[in-house]
Enzyme design. Structure first.
Site, PDB file in Angstrom:
ATOM      1  N   ASP A  64       0.932  -1.339   0.046  1.00 11.81           N
ATOM      2  CA  ASP A  64      -0.081   0.067  -0.022  1.00 11.81           C
ATOM      3  C   ASP A  64       0.848   1.402  -0.053  1.00 11.81           C
ATOM      4  OD1 ASP A  64      -2.891   0.989  -0.184  1.00 11.81           O
ATOM      5  OD2 ASP A  64      -2.584   1.739   2.039  1.00 11.81           O
ATOM      6  N   ALA A  65       1.989   1.102  -0.325  1.00 17.87           N
ATOM      7  CA  ALA A  65       2.947   2.505  -0.623  1.00 17.87           C
ATOM      8  C   ALA A  65       2.609   3.287  -1.726  1.00 17.87           C
ATOM      9  CB  ALA A  65       4.388   1.815  -0.550  1.00 17.87           C
TER      10      ALA A  65
END
Length: 439
Positions: A315-316
């Site tokens: 989820d970066a």
């Protein structure tokens, strides 16, 4: 008649946010533009006398607000439309990320910190706040508080102090700067507090520039509630002077920051690359434009990208990287919001931003890291060397970090699963980067 909010930066009036027929506009105050030390609010909003239209204005200001279901709940509590960025900022835009504050016309920020600027929470009060957060994000509607943080996860700006060796947590009022972000457990994500606490501790063990975090607990009858306290890198404890020494809280000041979506003029709802959001090449290009010298920040971002990939933080996205504006100029902000999402089988196996042409880590070969290096304008040999260095050191550091957290009473079964995942990802990466010929 347009609706207006005054925009303040570091306590200075710098401009006006307006809403006309549902569309936003921002203009710098003429007196701000004449200041020799005037700085822009955002990389995407350069200093200029002409007003910015909705397309240019909205990404920065909407980027100050919570997202998803949290945004919907806040809108319901304020009795406004969830699409109405202006009304939401009017309701909660007092204590935001960075040094920006939005106030009604005629209001000015508090001149100083008063004795009642923090509502300190006893344990039962803290439990009540934790219970309230899923239903009332940012404690919207609470008297004398206007708090906002971006993101879809529950979080809350708080003030933290040590009192006789005990951590005390309070809610900031009257424009008091918060010092930490409180992050409770994510419903349905087993051990999320321990997961993020471990990943952040591991990043620190790797000597990355990372926000300081600590796992805390509060007793709720026979049970204990875990939460993470994250020290805000956009708040700074200034040197005490004669005026502030009697009140330590008065020594906290805001630093300005903006995430990569805001800096690139990208609305928060398209923060993911596969939705049209920024890619890694754009992220590195932004750092080269915004920072001087740029090499330290670009090398730190390279480390962040490698670390996120190896620990499985899928989820970066571009709102999880930021520019921090210091007295020396813009730099890459410390790493934050690192959670090993790959350890949960039901969560997506697609990374938020591609490495080369691949979204899935399992498909990333040496040539894809080379593609990434080319897009980021980095030396492929340098990138390969840094990946191998981190991948060779990370498994042992992960086991040591797990042991340390366990000795502190912060162990959890999820940590063993993350360590195993890191072992596997590092071994796979080393093998693929050292093969003489890809199959």
């Amino acid at each position: 008649m347009p609706k207006q909010l005054t925009v303040w930066l570091f306590g200075h009036h710098i401009g006006t946010l307006a809403q006309v027929d549902g569309r936003l506009g921002f203009s710098y105050a003429p007196e701000w533009l004449t200041q020799t030390d005037a700085v822009p609010l955002s990389q995407s909003l350069p200093l200029q006398p002409e007003p910015f239209d909705d397309r240019a204005t909205r990404p920065f200001f909407a980027g100050l607000l919570p997202e998803g279901g949290k945004r919907k709940l806040i809108a319901q509590a304020l009795h406004v439309s969830r699409q109405n960025d202006f009304a939401l900022l009017d309701g909660i835009g007092g204590e935001c990320a960075g040094a920006v504050t939005l106030l009604e016309a005629g209001q000015i920020p508090s001149a100083g910190v008063t004795d009642d600027a923090v509502r300190w929470l006893a344990n039962p009060d803290l439990v009540s706040v934790l219970d309230d957060m899923p239903r009332r994000p940012m404690l919207v509607g609470e008297q004398d508080m206007r708090l906002s943080l971006a993101g879809a996860q529950d979080k809350l700006p708080v003030v933290v102090r040590l009192e006789s060796g005990t951590v005390q947590i309070g809610l900031p009022k009257f424009g008091m700067p918060s010092t930490h972000i409180l992050k409770p457990a994510i419903p349905g994500i087993e051990g999320s507090v321990f997961n993020e606490g471990f990943c952040m501790a591991l990043a620190r063990a790797l000597k990355l520039d990372v926000a300081k975090t600590a796992v805390h607990r509060v007793e709720d009858g026979p049970q204990k509630r875990e939460f993470l306290l994250v020290e805000r890198y956009d708040r700074q404890h200034a040197q005490a002077d004669s005026a502030a020494s009697s009140n330590p809280l008065a020594q906290w000041v805001r630093l300005h920051q903006e995430d990569f979506c805001q800096a690139l003029g990208v609305p928060p709802e398209i923060k993911y690359q596969n939705e049209g959001g920024p890619d890694l090449a754009q992220a590195f290009a932004l750092l080269r434009r915004a920072t001087r010298p740029s090499a330290p920040s670009t090398l730190r971002l390279l480390d962040f990208v490698i670390f996120n990939a190896l620990v499985g933080n899928h989820d970066a996205h571009s709102k999880n990287f930021s520019l921090l504006y210091t007295p020396r100029g813009a730099v890459l902000a410390p790493l934050y919001d690192v959670l090993s999402t790959a350890v949960y089988p039901r969560l997506t196996d697609k990374m938020a931003m591609k490495i080369g042409s691949k979204y899935k880590f399992s498909e990333v070969q040496a040539r894809h890291w080379e593609q990434f290096a080319g897009g980021a304008q980095l030396s492929p040999a340098q990138v390969k060397k840094r990946i191998l260095d981190i991948a060779n050191r990370l498994p042992d550091l992960a086991r040591a970090t797990q042991a340390t957290l366990g000795s502190q009473g912060n162990g959890h079964p999820i940590l063993g699963q993350i360590v195993t995942l890191i072992d596997q990802r590092c071994a796979l990466t080393i093998r693929r980067l050292t093969e003489t010929q890809e199959k």
